[in-house]
Scaffold this motif. Structure first.
Motif, short mmCIF file in Angstrom:
data_model
loop_
_atom_site.label_atom_id
_atom_site.label_comp_id
_atom_site.label_asym_id
_atom_site.label_seq_id
_atom_site.Cartn_x
_atom_site.Cartn_y
_atom_site.Cartn_z
N ARG A 157 0.81 -1.22 0.00
CA ARG A 157 0.00 0.00 0.00
C ARG A 157 0.85 1.26 0.00
NH1 ARG A 157 -3.45 -1.00 5.02
NH2 ARG A 157 -3.77 1.24 4.84
N VAL A 158 2.15 1.11 -0.25
CA VAL A 158 3.05 2.26 -0.37
C VAL A 158 3.87 2.05 -1.64
CG1 VAL A 158 4.88 3.61 0.70
CG2 VAL A 158 3.21 2.42 2.14
N LEU A 159 3.67 2.91 -2.62
CA LEU A 159 4.41 2.78 -3.87
C LEU A 159 4.83 4.15 -4.37
CD1 LEU A 159 2.00 2.30 -6.86
CD2 LEU A 159 1.11 2.21 -4.54
N GLY A 160 5.91 4.14 -5.15
CA GLY A 160 6.40 5.38 -5.73
C GLY A 160 6.27 5.33 -7.24
N THR A 161 6.46 6.46 -7.87
CA THR A 161 6.37 6.51 -9.33
C THR A 161 7.52 5.75 -9.99
OG1 THR A 161 7.45 8.68 -9.22
CG2 THR A 161 5.04 8.64 -9.49
N GLY A 162 8.60 5.50 -9.24
CA GLY A 162 9.66 4.64 -9.72
C GLY A 162 10.20 5.03 -11.09
N THR A 163 10.27 4.06 -11.98
CA THR A 163 10.76 4.31 -13.33
C THR A 163 9.62 4.32 -14.35
OG1 THR A 163 11.27 1.94 -13.48
CG2 THR A 163 13.10 3.42 -12.96
N ALA A 164 8.42 4.64 -13.89
CA ALA A 164 7.27 4.70 -14.81
C ALA A 164 7.49 5.76 -15.89
CB ALA A 164 5.98 4.98 -14.04
N MET A 206 1.53 13.00 -15.49
CA MET A 206 0.76 12.04 -16.27
C MET A 206 1.08 10.60 -15.84
SD MET A 206 0.68 13.79 -20.04
CE MET A 206 -0.56 12.66 -20.66
N ALA A 207 2.32 10.35 -15.44
CA ALA A 207 2.68 9.02 -14.93
C ALA A 207 1.90 8.73 -13.65
CB ALA A 207 4.18 8.95 -14.67
#
Length: 319
Positions: free
Chosen positions: A142-149, A239-240
């Motif tokens: 339940r914790v995520l980042g935009t990472g390499t999107a 947008m990501a």
């Protein structure tokens, strides 16, 4: 997660946050959007500005400036707060300054009774996502980042341009840290269902592996070039974030390269890094483990090591 009203609480009304909010409005992604910022007057102005465009959109969103207590019934808290990246400054250089900001954000969000999903965009995003997980005590999914999107979107655009194909038919990922140690596992890259490496080998020299290396470098340095030209990047990441939000609300099980916690995958554990993941209403459903070549796996593990070392610099003093 409630199915009746899709609510997003956005913390940080800078250019990244408002690019996200603008995309949410134009794509009608949620029903309610609350803007939270230390500068309450700015948050009010941004809410007014967005509301004045409602008549031109296909959305019926409720948009307003609020407080941390408004996070209590939110489905997603998106964190865009933080100090900006300076020209020539690496994302990891931001670590110490933004760690202080996050403590002042995550604590009141949790105190509100929030029980949804954290979506982190602040850089260095992999470490800030891990810090959010640590401060919140939430399950890792339940914790995520935009990472390499966004990096992946940049890669697909450039590969589409290179092979003269629609970027939507390019299937390739940027993995690792959202930053200097990210890499492209070209063994996994496809144009439609044909491996890109096969296309290169069969092209009689028209398409070259050296060109792919140049594309990788262009992706890796894109943010620095944009920052040098216009001081910040915001449209693409906004947008990501919107794409990730749609995957959550739509319970899509879409595969996106977000910053997620590894638990033994790729030989790494307890580190948040950009890897392909299934995203649905619960957040990160699971990490999709790709069959990387040994040299690609080595690059990912080295990236994880870099992130671990950076995290360790703050671990003792702040946690």
């Amino acid at each position: 997660m409630r199915n009746d009203i899709r609510k997003v609480a956005l913390v940080g009304t800078g250019m990244v946050g408002m690019s996200y909010a603008y995309a949410l409005l134009n794509q009608a992604v949620c029903d309610e959007l609350v803007l939270i910022d230390l500068d309450k007057k700015r948050a009010m102005g941004e809410a007014m500005d967005l509301n004045h465009g409602l008549a031109f959109s296909g959305s019926n969103m409720k948009i307003y400036a609020g407080e941390y207590r408004d996070c209590a019934d939110a489905d997603i808290v998106a964190i865009c707060a933080g100090v900006a990246q300076k020209p020539g400054e690496t994302r990891l250089d931001l670590l110490q300054r933004n760690t202080e900001v996050f403590r002042s954000v995550v604590d009141p969000v949790i105190e509100s009774g929030f029980g949804g999903i954290f979506l982190v965009a602040t850089n260095p995003v992999d470490i800030m996502t891990r810090i959010t997980h640590k401060l919140s005590g939430f399950p890792a999914g339940r914790v995520l980042g935009t990472g390499t999107a966004l990096d992946t979107a940049r890669l697909r655009y450039l590969l589409g341009d290179y092979f003269e194909a629609d970027a939507r038919n390019v299937h390739a990922y940027v993995m690792g840290e959202h930053g200097d140690t990210e890499f492209v596992p070209y063994s996994q890259a496809m144009l439609a269902t044909k491996p890109i490496l096969d296309i290169c080998s069969e092209s009689s020299g028209r398409y070259k592996l050296s060109d792919l290396d140049d594309i990788t470098e262009e992706v890796r340095t894109a943010a620095y070039k944009i920052i040098d030209a216009k001081r910040a990047t915001y449209y693409g990441i906004g947008m990501a974030m919107t794409r990730i939000t749609k995957a959550i609300f739509g319970n899509e099980n879409s595969v996106l390269t977000v910053s997620a916690r590894l638990n033994g995958q790729y030989g790494a554990s307890d580190v948040f890094v950009g890897v392909p993941c299934f995203i649905n209403r619960g957040g990160v459903k699971k990490v999709l483990t790709l069959n990387l070549l040994p040299e690609e796996l080595e690059k990912l593990q080295a990236s994880c090591q870099t992130l671990q070392q950076s995290y360790d610099q703050i671990k003792v003093t702040h946690f």
